[in-house]
Design a protein around this motif. Structure first.
Motif, PDB file in Angstrom:
ATOM      1  N   ILE A 181     -20.430  47.144  -7.211  1.00 19.00           N
ATOM      2  CA  ILE A 181     -21.352  47.886  -6.339  1.00 19.00           C
ATOM      3  C   ILE A 181     -22.791  47.586  -6.733  1.00 19.00           C
ATOM      4  O   ILE A 181     -23.643  47.292  -5.875  1.00 19.00           O
ATOM      5  N   THR A 182     -23.077  47.643  -8.034  1.00 21.12           N
ATOM      6  CA  THR A 182     -24.439  47.397  -8.513  1.00 21.12           C
ATOM      7  C   THR A 182     -24.897  45.978  -8.191  1.00 21.12           C
ATOM      8  O   THR A 182     -26.007  45.767  -7.685  1.00 21.12           O
ATOM      9  N   LEU A 183     -24.044  45.001  -8.446  1.00 22.89           N
ATOM     10  CA  LEU A 183     -24.437  43.610  -8.253  1.00 22.89           C
ATOM     11  C   LEU A 183     -24.479  43.216  -6.778  1.00 22.89           C
ATOM     12  O   LEU A 183     -25.375  42.490  -6.351  1.00 22.89           O
ATOM     13  N   PHE A 184     -23.509  43.686  -5.994  1.00 20.68           N
ATOM     14  CA  PHE A 184     -23.552  43.401  -4.562  1.00 20.68           C
ATOM     15  C   PHE A 184     -24.814  43.994  -3.935  1.00 20.68           C
ATOM     16  O   PHE A 184     -25.440  43.386  -3.076  1.00 20.68           O
ATOM     17  N   ALA A 185     -25.169  45.214  -4.361  1.00 26.67           N
ATOM     18  CA  ALA A 185     -26.364  45.861  -3.815  1.00 26.67           C
ATOM     19  C   ALA A 185     -27.624  45.120  -4.222  1.00 26.67           C
ATOM     20  O   ALA A 185     -28.565  44.980  -3.426  1.00 26.67           O
ATOM     21  N   ALA A 186     -27.675  44.634  -5.455  1.00 26.20           N
ATOM     22  CA  ALA A 186     -28.883  43.974  -5.969  1.00 26.20           C
ATOM     23  C   ALA A 186     -29.015  42.536  -5.478  1.00 26.20           C
ATOM     24  O   ALA A 186     -30.113  42.090  -5.119  1.00 26.20           O
ATOM     25  N   ASN A 187     -27.906  41.804  -5.441  1.00 23.72           N
ATOM     26  CA  ASN A 187     -27.962  40.363  -5.187  1.00 23.72           C
ATOM     27  C   ASN A 187     -27.295  39.939  -3.886  1.00 23.72           C
ATOM     28  O   ASN A 187     -27.337  38.761  -3.529  1.00 23.72           O
ATOM     29  N   GLY A 188     -26.677  40.906  -3.182  1.00 24.60           N
ATOM     30  CA  GLY A 188     -25.930  40.562  -1.986  1.00 24.60           C
ATOM     31  C   GLY A 188     -24.537  40.072  -2.341  1.00 24.60           C
ATOM     32  O   GLY A 188     -24.283  39.634  -3.470  1.00 24.60           O
ATOM     33  N   TYR A 189     -23.654  40.155  -1.376  1.00 25.59           N
ATOM     34  CA  TYR A 189     -22.281  39.696  -1.608  1.00 25.59           C
ATOM     35  C   TYR A 189     -22.224  38.199  -1.900  1.00 25.59           C
ATOM     36  O   TYR A 189     -21.612  37.779  -2.889  1.00 25.59           O
ATOM     37  N   PRO A 190     -22.891  37.343  -1.095  1.00 24.36           N
ATOM     38  CA  PRO A 190     -22.803  35.896  -1.376  1.00 24.36           C
ATOM     39  C   PRO A 190     -23.423  35.519  -2.717  1.00 24.36           C
ATOM     40  O   PRO A 190     -23.010  34.532  -3.337  1.00 24.36           O
ATOM     41  N   GLY A 191     -24.413  36.294  -3.176  1.00 23.10           N
ATOM     42  CA  GLY A 191     -25.119  35.946  -4.406  1.00 23.10           C
ATOM     43  C   GLY A 191     -24.504  36.506  -5.669  1.00 23.10           C
ATOM     44  O   GLY A 191     -25.105  36.414  -6.742  1.00 23.10           O
ATOM     45  N   THR A 192     -23.330  37.092  -5.558  1.00 22.94           N
ATOM     46  CA  THR A 192     -22.674  37.692  -6.712  1.00 22.94           C
ATOM     47  C   THR A 192     -21.378  36.953  -7.018  1.00 22.94           C
ATOM     48  O   THR A 192     -20.543  36.771  -6.134  1.00 22.94           O
ATOM     49  N   SER A 193     -21.222  36.536  -8.260  1.00 18.63           N
ATOM     50  CA  SER A 193     -20.006  35.831  -8.665  1.00 18.63           C
ATOM     51  C   SER A 193     -19.068  36.780  -9.392  1.00 18.63           C
ATOM     52  O   SER A 193     -19.482  37.805  -9.949  1.00 18.63           O
ATOM     53  N   LEU A 194     -17.799  36.431  -9.402  1.00 18.50           N
ATOM     54  CA  LEU A 194     -16.822  37.231 -10.145  1.00 18.50           C
ATOM     55  C   LEU A 194     -17.119  37.194 -11.637  1.00 18.50           C
ATOM     56  O   LEU A 194     -16.883  38.181 -12.341  1.00 18.50           O
ATOM     57  N   ILE A 195     -17.642  36.079 -12.116  1.00 19.00           N
ATOM     58  CA  ILE A 195     -18.002  35.987 -13.538  1.00 19.00           C
ATOM     59  C   ILE A 195     -19.073  37.020 -13.871  1.00 19.00           C
ATOM     60  O   ILE A 195     -19.002  37.702 -14.903  1.00 19.00           O
ATOM     61  N   ALA A 196     -20.070  37.145 -12.993  1.00 22.96           N
ATOM     62  CA  ALA A 196     -21.142  38.113 -13.221  1.00 22.96           C
ATOM     63  C   ALA A 196     -20.597  39.540 -13.204  1.00 22.96           C
ATOM     64  O   ALA A 196     -21.010  40.385 -14.018  1.00 22.96           O
ATOM     65  N   VAL A 197     -19.676  39.813 -12.291  1.00 22.44           N
ATOM     66  CA  VAL A 197     -19.085  41.151 -12.223  1.00 22.44           C
ATOM     67  C   VAL A 197     -18.287  41.446 -13.491  1.00 22.44           C
ATOM     68  O   VAL A 197     -18.398  42.534 -14.071  1.00 22.44           O
ATOM     69  N   ALA A 198     -17.502  40.475 -13.929  1.00 25.08           N
ATOM     70  CA  ALA A 198     -16.715  40.667 -15.147  1.00 25.08           C
ATOM     71  C   ALA A 198     -17.614  40.934 -16.341  1.00 25.08           C
ATOM     72  O   ALA A 198     -17.358  41.838 -17.149  1.00 25.08           O
ATOM     73  N   ARG A 199     -18.699  40.165 -16.438  1.00 29.18           N
ATOM     74  CA  ARG A 199     -19.635  40.349 -17.551  1.00 29.18           C
ATOM     75  C   ARG A 199     -20.255  41.736 -17.514  1.00 29.18           C
ATOM     76  O   ARG A 199     -20.340  42.421 -18.534  1.00 29.18           O
ATOM     77  N   ALA A 200     -20.671  42.157 -16.325  1.00 26.62           N
ATOM     78  CA  ALA A 200     -21.302  43.476 -16.207  1.00 26.62           C
ATOM     79  C   ALA A 200     -20.313  44.603 -16.491  1.00 26.62           C
ATOM     80  O   ALA A 200     -20.696  45.670 -16.971  1.00 26.62           O
ATOM     81  N   ALA A 201     -19.048  44.375 -16.184  1.00 24.02           N
ATOM     82  CA  ALA A 201     -18.022  45.397 -16.407  1.00 24.02           C
ATOM     83  C   ALA A 201     -17.506  45.394 -17.839  1.00 24.02           C
ATOM     84  O   ALA A 201     -16.744  46.292 -18.218  1.00 24.02           O
ATOM     85  N   GLY A 202     -17.931  44.390 -18.623  1.00 25.19           N
ATOM     86  CA  GLY A 202     -17.471  44.299 -19.996  1.00 25.19           C
ATOM     87  C   GLY A 202     -16.003  43.942 -20.106  1.00 25.19           C
ATOM     88  O   GLY A 202     -15.274  44.451 -20.964  1.00 25.19           O
TER      89      GLY A 202
END
Length: 205
Positions: free
Chosen positions: A23-44
């Motif tokens: 939610i945080t990354l999609f809102a900040a960077n948009g859906y196309p601009g967010t990678s699963l790697i970035a989400v995993a990193r942010a989620a720890g």
């Protein structure tokens, strides 16, 4: 047995962390601009751990949209006994939804900016938006029609038109709030519902 209990505890917790990070990354960077790697990193969590819960990004998006629906239903509080005519109950629900939305900027930004600011919005998001709009319009117009049929609201009220205007108002208030976070959209929607209560009800509730 301990491993099973641990999995039962950590599984939902990990899933919730992933959705929160998305939610945080999609809102900040948009859906196309967010990678699963970035989400995993942010989620720890590891990428393989993320893929265990969400095998691809569109499945993750579906989970995010389901969370948005859950929070909307929570704000409405389905178990609450709303008092008064159907139209008054409808206005109470509208105010509750807007109040909840004002407490969660990321979710609103996600809808207005993170997903639908591109012609390439994922199919899952388009379907969700269409179904959500249809459900809101149907539920709201149904309550208004119920009030008209019961003689609680003026007979000349057009339920479908009024429902569409209210939904458009909510969307417009959210857009203003995203531009200026000092804008109080709860007070604004209450200003509208107060006018509608006064002008549409056959008698004061």
């Amino acid at each position: 047995m301990a491993r099973t209990r641990d999995a039962e505890v950590t599984g939902p917790a990990s899933r919730a962390r992933i959705i929160g990070a998305a939610i945080t990354l999609f809102a900040a960077n948009g859906y196309p601009g967010t990678s699963l790697i970035a989400v995993a990193r942010a989620a720890g969590i590891s990428q393989s751990g993320l893929l265990h819960h969400f095998p691809d990004k569109e499945v993750l998006l579906t989970g995010v949209l389901a969370e948005m629906d859950r929070q909307t239903l929570e704000s409405v509080d389905a178990d609450r006994e709303y008092e008064g005519p159907a139209l008054v109950r409808a206005f109470d629900i509208i105010e509750a939804i807007v109040a909840r939305n004002q407490q969660n900027r990321e979710l609103i930004k996600l809808v207005h900016v993170g997903i639908f600011n591109t012609d390439n919005a994922p199919e899952a998001a388009r379907v969700w938006a269409q179904e959500r709009l249809h459900r809101m319009r149907t539920d709201l117009s149904g309550l208004i029609e119920q009030a008209v049929s019961a003689g609680e609201a003026r007979a000349d009220v057009d339920p479908a038109a009024l429902a569409s205007v209210i939904i458009a108002t909510i969307s417009g208030l959210e857009e203003q709030w995203l531009i200026d976070d000092s804008f109080d959209m709860v007070s604004a929607i209450r200003g509208l519902t107060d006018i509608l209560r006064r002008d549409l009800l056959s008698s004061s509730p």
